[in-house]
Scaffold this motif. Sequence first.
Motif, PDB file in Angstrom:
ATOM      1  N   GLN A  90      88.521   4.476 -48.014  1.00  0.00           N
ATOM      2  CA  GLN A  90      89.426   5.378 -48.725  1.00  0.00           C
ATOM      3  C   GLN A  90      89.110   6.852 -48.497  1.00  0.00           C
ATOM      4  N   ALA A  91      88.073   7.134 -47.696  1.00  0.00           N
ATOM      5  CA  ALA A  91      87.804   8.503 -47.272  1.00  0.00           C
ATOM      6  C   ALA A  91      88.177   8.693 -45.806  1.00  0.00           C
ATOM      7  N   THR A  92      88.902   7.728 -45.263  1.00  0.00           N
ATOM      8  CA  THR A  92      89.238   7.697 -43.842  1.00  0.00           C
ATOM      9  C   THR A  92      90.684   8.114 -43.630  1.00  0.00           C
TER      10      THR A  92
ATOM     11  N   VAL B  85      88.516  15.279 -53.186  1.00  0.00           N
ATOM     12  CA  VAL B  85      89.031  16.642 -53.235  1.00  0.00           C
ATOM     13  C   VAL B  85      88.971  17.231 -51.838  1.00  0.00           C
ATOM     14  N   GLY B  86      89.903  18.114 -51.539  1.00  0.00           N
ATOM     15  CA  GLY B  86      89.923  18.802 -50.258  1.00  0.00           C
ATOM     16  C   GLY B  86      90.438  20.208 -50.426  1.00  0.00           C
ATOM     17  N   ALA B  87      89.921  21.133 -49.624  1.00  0.00           N
ATOM     18  CA  ALA B  87      90.359  22.521 -49.716  1.00  0.00           C
ATOM     19  C   ALA B  87      90.122  23.218 -48.390  1.00  0.00           C
ATOM     20  N   ALA B  88      90.949  24.172 -48.082  1.00  0.00           N
ATOM     21  CA  ALA B  88      90.808  24.981 -46.868  1.00  0.00           C
ATOM     22  C   ALA B  88      91.191  26.406 -47.186  1.00  0.00           C
ATOM     23  N   LYS B  89      90.376  27.336 -46.720  1.00  0.00           N
ATOM     24  CA  LYS B  89      90.685  28.747 -46.892  1.00  0.00           C
ATOM     25  C   LYS B  89      90.132  29.504 -45.691  1.00  0.00           C
ATOM     26  N   GLY B  90      91.027  30.091 -44.940  1.00  0.00           N
ATOM     27  CA  GLY B  90      90.594  30.832 -43.771  1.00  0.00           C
ATOM     28  C   GLY B  90      89.856  29.930 -42.804  1.00  0.00           C
ATOM     29  N   ALA B  91      88.655  30.338 -42.452  1.00  0.00           N
ATOM     30  CA  ALA B  91      87.878  29.594 -41.456  1.00  0.00           C
ATOM     31  C   ALA B  91      87.114  28.427 -42.052  1.00  0.00           C
ATOM     32  N   LEU B  92      87.101  28.282 -43.379  1.00  0.00           N
ATOM     33  CA  LEU B  92      86.314  27.242 -44.042  1.00  0.00           C
ATOM     34  C   LEU B  92      87.208  26.127 -44.575  1.00  0.00           C
ATOM     35  N   ASP B  93      86.692  24.899 -44.559  1.00  0.00           N
ATOM     36  CA  ASP B  93      87.357  23.801 -45.262  1.00  0.00           C
ATOM     37  C   ASP B  93      86.310  22.772 -45.648  1.00  0.00           C
ATOM     38  N   GLY B  94      86.650  21.963 -46.647  1.00  0.00           N
ATOM     39  CA  GLY B  94      85.720  20.933 -47.096  1.00  0.00           C
ATOM     40  C   GLY B  94      86.439  19.768 -47.732  1.00  0.00           C
ATOM     41  N   PHE B  95      85.791  18.628 -47.682  1.00  0.00           N
ATOM     42  CA  PHE B  95      86.337  17.396 -48.266  1.00  0.00           C
ATOM     43  C   PHE B  95      85.186  16.612 -48.867  1.00  0.00           C
ATOM     44  N   ALA B  96      85.445  15.980 -50.025  1.00  0.00           N
ATOM     45  CA  ALA B  96      84.433  15.140 -50.667  1.00  0.00           C
ATOM     46  C   ALA B  96      85.117  13.962 -51.338  1.00  0.00           C
ATOM     47  N   SER B  97      84.484  12.788 -51.247  1.00  0.00           N
ATOM     48  CA  SER B  97      85.019  11.567 -51.839  1.00  0.00           C
ATOM     49  C   SER B  97      83.894  10.821 -52.545  1.00  0.00           C
ATOM     50  N   LEU B  98      84.147  10.438 -53.787  1.00  0.00           N
ATOM     51  CA  LEU B  98      83.217   9.610 -54.548  1.00  0.00           C
ATOM     52  C   LEU B  98      83.925   8.308 -54.888  1.00  0.00           C
ATOM     53  N   ASN B  99      83.314   7.185 -54.524  1.00  0.00           N
ATOM     54  CA  ASN B  99      83.946   5.878 -54.704  1.00  0.00           C
ATOM     55  C   ASN B  99      82.982   4.916 -55.368  1.00  0.00           C
ATOM     56  N   PHE B 100      83.483   4.202 -56.360  1.00  0.00           N
ATOM     57  CA  PHE B 100      82.707   3.149 -57.010  1.00  0.00           C
ATOM     58  C   PHE B 100      83.503   1.845 -56.940  1.00  0.00           C
ATOM     59  N   GLN B 101      82.834   0.770 -56.558  1.00  0.00           N
ATOM     60  CA  GLN B 101      83.478  -0.544 -56.473  1.00  0.00           C
ATOM     61  C   GLN B 101      82.531  -1.610 -56.999  1.00  0.00           C
ATOM     62  N   GLU B 102      83.103  -2.554 -57.767  1.00  0.00           N
ATOM     63  CA  GLU B 102      82.317  -3.678 -58.270  1.00  0.00           C
ATOM     64  C   GLU B 102      83.213  -4.895 -58.356  1.00  0.00           C
ATOM     65  N   GLN B 103      82.633  -6.054 -58.063  1.00  0.00           N
ATOM     66  CA  GLN B 103      83.353  -7.314 -58.247  1.00  0.00           C
ATOM     67  C   GLN B 103      82.355  -8.406 -58.575  1.00  0.00           C
ATOM     68  N   ASP B 104      82.779  -9.318 -59.453  1.00  0.00           N
ATOM     69  CA  ASP B 104      81.944 -10.459 -59.772  1.00  0.00           C
ATOM     70  C   ASP B 104      81.988 -11.463 -58.632  1.00  0.00           C
ATOM     71  N   GLY B 105      83.115 -11.496 -57.928  1.00  0.00           N
ATOM     72  CA  GLY B 105      83.237 -12.370 -56.773  1.00  0.00           C
ATOM     73  C   GLY B 105      83.878 -13.697 -57.116  1.00  0.00           C
ATOM     74  N   PHE B 106      84.581 -14.259 -56.134  1.00  0.00           N
ATOM     75  CA  PHE B 106      85.194 -15.574 -56.299  1.00  0.00           C
ATOM     76  C   PHE B 106      84.135 -16.639 -56.524  1.00  0.00           C
ATOM     77  N   ARG B 107      82.990 -16.514 -55.859  1.00  0.00           N
ATOM     78  CA  ARG B 107      81.942 -17.523 -55.955  1.00  0.00           C
ATOM     79  C   ARG B 107      80.869 -17.114 -56.955  1.00  0.00           C
ATOM     80  N   ASP B 108      80.112 -18.105 -57.419  1.00  0.00           N
ATOM     81  CA  ASP B 108      78.942 -17.829 -58.236  1.00  0.00           C
ATOM     82  C   ASP B 108      77.930 -17.043 -57.407  1.00  0.00           C
ATOM     83  N   HIS B 109      77.184 -16.199 -58.065  1.00  0.00           N
ATOM     84  CA  HIS B 109      76.129 -15.403 -57.423  1.00  0.00           C
ATOM     85  C   HIS B 109      76.694 -14.609 -56.232  1.00  0.00           C
ATOM     86  N   ALA B 110      77.824 -13.928 -56.458  1.00  0.00           N
ATOM     87  CA  ALA B 110      78.466 -13.147 -55.391  1.00  0.00           C
ATOM     88  C   ALA B 110      78.850 -11.761 -55.890  1.00  0.00           C
TER      89      ALA B 110
END
Length: 697
Positions: free
Chosen positions: A144-146, A200-225
């Motif tokens: 999701q940062a791609t 978040v993303g920003a650009a001003k003049g010669a500078l630009d920046g991007f940052a992504s924070l992602n959290f994911q969790e799943q119990d899973g279809f299977r036990d102990h997954a």
Amino acid sequence: MRPIKQLENRFTRCPLALAMLCLSAPVAAEHVMPELMISADAQASVFSVSPARALTELQKTPGGVTVVDAQDYLTGRAGTMEDTLKLAPGVFIASRFGSDEARISIRGSGLQRTFHGRGLLLLQDGVPINLADGGFDMQAIEPQATRYIEVERGANALRFGGSTLGGAINYISETGRSAPALSLRAEAGSFDYQRYNLSVGAAKGALDGFASLNFQEQDGFRDHANQRNTRFVGNVGVQLSPQLENRTYVTVVDTDSELPGNLTYAALKANPRQAEAGSLNRDAKRDFQLYRLANRTALTHADGGVTEFTAFAAKKMLFHPLSFARLVQNSRDGGIGLRHTQPTQWLGAQQEHTVGVNWRRGLTVDEQCSYVITPAGPGGTPPAVSAPAGTHPCATLTKSNKLTAHNLEAYAQTRWSLTPKTDLTLGGQWTDAQRKVAPGDVPAPPRYDQDYQRFSPKLGVLHHLTAEIDLYANLSGSFEPPSFSETFNNLPLKAQRAMTTEVGARGHVQVANAKLGWDASVYRAKIRNELLALDVGNNRSATINAGETLHQGIELGLSARANAWRAQASYLYNDFRFVRDASVGNNRIAGVPDHVLNAEAAVKLPGDVWFGPTLQSASRAWVDHSNTLAAPGYSVFGLKLNQSLSNGVAWFVEGRNLGDKRYANTTGVIFDANGADAAQFSPGDGRAVYVGVSKAY
């Protein structure tokens, strides 16, 4: 508490329902990004081109190449590499338990590995993700940062210096010049799946920046997954002059994954959700933290040439309990690269020349400790394990090694326009690699210090049949020294080498109001010393060198788009076999189905809502090289509903395996099952429904 854990705790206090309310509507399928205004004193970024332009550049290659636009896979759940690449022509990918880890292979590269991949050059923004020994982790990528993904099959990856049988997969990040100022996305669904992304993303003049924070969790279809991932991905770019640009990339990954193990096919059909007993009792898992810093500098010359310098450093800490032992590894990897591309015009024709060199070094401290051995019960049978998972102490340090990998790769490629419609490409790569195992705290010979050297050539022809249709053919070599995870008992292996021929065609035509596109390749690779991984029991694997093997097949991608409907499909035919092997003759190589089909279609409903079916289908896949045990073929169906609104709001609902079919999504690989059922089958997820909402500002 680790800093990333603090971020994670803050990020997950808001449950999904509140997140949806905060987004004020449903999230992301194809979000509509606000147009960014770049000031006149800032030139367009060399490192941030559009997917369409990237594809145009790639298609100068006389071979199989693809660009996957992130906006296509964001129309549904976008949590794993399988979610992002399942429709990419030529790519076989199958998750082993609905997680990031998967069997990923192109043209049979590393096809028996279902975790810690090999046989491919995995990159982020043109800088290697692979450790110096060639292995890579799927969890290091944040989909999701791609912005888009470049897939260059086989020797078509030579522009990065790649020389593997499979080629390269390059994930291109969003930047401050391409991303929305603020983007929020939330996904949730079956098996307690939840995923949140803030960027978040920003650009001003010669500078630009991007940052992504992602959290994911799943119990899973299977036990102990259960799986839990937190990723931070960011980059900052500066245009030091109209000709000079620098960009720095930061990646931080904290990932914990329980491992449910493989089942017999009988156990899978009876209860696919159960975990394998040994994995459950020993609390098998694969947890690691990764810190990575990379930098790219590009200098554009007045004559159109571009000189690029890259550098990266990575630190990884792995904690990996398995049923037979507990593994702990600490790795430090780094590398630099230099590449120059120069256009010329000689003898009344145009040319483009590329030369480059890459150097990488990695040091891994690898330790293994045994568990306390429980005495046998009456009659010599082991007693039932009653202690709760995770309580088995590490009794003795049984192995301690220092693993050092060096790689020096020099490459060159030149493309000549022989006629206005025909291009000739010549190139090659020289590899000098070292794999060294030295004693650590527990000397336990044998040790080794192995050098691998080889030149891999390439010759290709590209013919523009029309403005919309290309024909191509190439002949290329590949070379792959083994990774450390393939040197079982510290015994050195030979490097895998191959010669591959490929012919193909790509293009598009307009039929009525629909645009039809295709990408078709036929290839044949003659391989020596193929690195084949085998399951030797108790969650342990070993790798052997085969003699002569043959990989051949068909890679086909189809697409169709009109105002009111669209469809896309990817088909693979895999014919991988031994050649006159003393033990198995000309048997099929285990680990991958002969036929694989992924497809989806959609029609536009009122309100620009898209709705349609999805299909994942595969034929029988051998589990053993003796071809006595196989995973039966399967087909699973789903439905997807999504909408993208002009105010940056988007949403999706996706159902997978709606028939709740019990099937093996992938398997382990053994040499000979003697026709008996074996615990080598990894169940696919059951019926599941996922929903998502996003908002781009």
